[in-house]
Write a protein that holds these residues in place. Structure first.
Motif: not given
Length: 75
Positions: A54-67
């Motif tokens: 999951m990414w936040h477009v404005e600040d470029g932050c990513v939140h990985p999420c495994a299935l």
């Protein structure tokens, strides 16, 4: 905003101007799917490595999420 994927990158485009906004790199495997979240500032992408980010477009932050279960990472 429009999302497109090529290889292991997701590209964000401004639909009004056609201008490139930024790109995001999803691990090492190709991106297979992308979708906006209802808030319009975050999107998710799924890759051939069976991961979802999951990414936040404005600040470029990513939140990985495994299935197998989500693990949220702070910026």
């Amino acid at each position: 905003m429009l999302l497109s994927a090529s290889g292991n990158r997701v590209w964000v485009w401004d639909m009004n101007t056609g201008a490139f906004v930024r790109h995001f790199t999803h691990r090492r495997q190709p991106v297979l799917a992308v979708a906006w979240l209802p808030d319009g500032v975050r999107f998710v992408c799924g890759g051939a490595d069976k991961s979802i980010s999951m990414w936040h477009v404005e600040d470029g932050c990513v939140h990985p999420c495994a299935l197998s279960g989500c693990v949220w990472c702070g910026c």
